[in-house]
Design a protein around this motif. Sequence first.
Motif, PDB file in Angstrom:
ATOM      1  N   LEU A  92       0.815  -1.212   0.000  1.00 49.85           N
ATOM      2  CA  LEU A  92       0.000   0.000   0.000  1.00 49.85           C
ATOM      3  C   LEU A  92       0.849   1.263   0.000  1.00 49.85           C
ATOM      4  N   ALA A  93       1.977   1.227   0.697  1.00 46.51           N
ATOM      5  CA  ALA A  93       2.854   2.401   0.737  1.00 46.51           C
ATOM      6  C   ALA A  93       3.398   2.724  -0.647  1.00 46.51           C
ATOM      7  N   ALA A  94       3.633   1.698  -1.456  1.00 49.03           N
ATOM      8  CA  ALA A  94       4.180   1.905  -2.798  1.00 49.03           C
ATOM      9  C   ALA A  94       3.193   2.622  -3.717  1.00 49.03           C
ATOM     10  N   LEU A  95       1.918   2.671  -3.336  1.00 49.03           N
ATOM     11  CA  LEU A  95       0.907   3.316  -4.166  1.00 49.03           C
ATOM     12  C   LEU A  95       0.813   4.819  -3.927  1.00 49.03           C
ATOM     13  N   GLY A  96       1.513   5.315  -2.912  1.00 49.48           N
ATOM     14  CA  GLY A  96       1.493   6.745  -2.627  1.00 49.48           C
ATOM     15  C   GLY A  96       0.096   7.243  -2.308  1.00 49.48           C
ATOM     16  N   GLU A  97      -0.335   8.303  -2.989  1.00 49.75           N
ATOM     17  CA  GLU A  97      -1.617   8.926  -2.692  1.00 49.75           C
ATOM     18  C   GLU A  97      -2.805   8.095  -3.153  1.00 49.75           C
ATOM     19  N   GLN A  98      -2.568   7.000  -3.855  1.00 46.94           N
ATOM     20  CA  GLN A  98      -3.667   6.097  -4.204  1.00 46.94           C
ATOM     21  C   GLN A  98      -4.071   5.218  -3.028  1.00 46.94           C
ATOM     22  N   SER A  99      -3.315   5.328  -1.919  1.00 43.81           N
ATOM     23  CA  SER A  99      -3.689   4.645  -0.684  1.00 43.81           C
ATOM     24  C   SER A  99      -3.431   5.606   0.471  1.00 43.81           C
ATOM     25  N   PHE A 100      -2.762   5.155   1.531  1.00 39.93           N
ATOM     26  CA  PHE A 100      -2.657   6.003   2.719  1.00 39.93           C
ATOM     27  C   PHE A 100      -1.589   7.086   2.621  1.00 39.93           C
ATOM     28  N   GLY A 101      -0.826   7.094   1.513  1.00 37.24           N
ATOM     29  CA  GLY A 101       0.136   8.175   1.314  1.00 37.24           C
ATOM     30  C   GLY A 101       1.135   8.282   2.449  1.00 37.24           C
ATOM     31  N   ALA A 102       1.239   9.456   3.038  1.00 36.95           N
ATOM     32  CA  ALA A 102       2.199   9.707   4.120  1.00 36.95           C
ATOM     33  C   ALA A 102       1.534   9.658   5.495  1.00 36.95           C
TER      34      ALA A 102
END
Length: 303
Positions: A145-155
């Motif tokens: 999920l982290a690899a998706l950036g703003e397409q998931s939980f972002g920062a």
Amino acid sequence: MTSFRYPEIDHELLDREYVRDFLRDPDDFPDRVDFNYLRNQRDSANHFLDWFDGTCQGSFVEMLSKCHEHASYGRSKSCVYTINWTNTTLIPFLSIEGTIQFKTSDSGAFRETHPGVFRSELVDRGIQHPTVDIFELTREEFDVLAALGEQSFGAELKWCYATSKASRRTSSSGCYRIGFEGTKEKLEVIVTETGHLERHNPSGHVYEKMKALCEARISLIRQIWYSEKTDSVAALISSYYHTAINWMPFSNINNSILMAQMNSLRRRLGLVSLSHSNLDTYALLTSSAGFLHIINEMNHLSE
């Protein structure tokens, strides 16, 4: 493209060839799965395919309600199945009201199924049911999920090596929103102080908008089935699943029904079916573009 349907003969169905279509972990077959569950999901998926082909009439909502009935207790309306839940087994029985209730010694594992009844109907009847999903991410899920950036939980989250758990960043807003291709509709994911992610199932007018979006997606798939390239149709099928699982039409058995629908259509396209694994987790925590990226990665691995 083929005219695939799941085998009606049990000894053909109960084969490892088909178990990934219906199970979170194919290794649960044959020792950790009730065969009635496989039969019911077969009945549900085949009803969907008959409706998709036009040999079974009815609206999208009527089809989905019947699929939920079949998935709950089969075409016979008496084929219930046990559920292995962590360290306990849930034993089903049919109530006089037509619901399926599960007996267990674990008071925290209560489950009740209302065959064919949508969550909106349960709300109208004042029947309580689960409406929140809470996720404590594994390291694998966090990385994906982290690899998706703003397409998931972002920062919003970071990985805490001391606890081996996700934790909320001090700068976190406490929530993020996931979007759906072709619409401005967005659903909120809450980032708790403990680093868990919390999803409230849509209700009211949002529930109705998500239902309409699902119907539009599956209608488009039917329209372009023979005219578009396989990759385009497969992407739309993934989009339908992503939208439908976020709609969460029923109080339970959503993922079983929707994954079987996606897998049956993938088989017709000549693609490898997908084990359920944690795809529902990914779908509930990502925008549609992010979820499609995950599916594409899985497609590449299976080639």
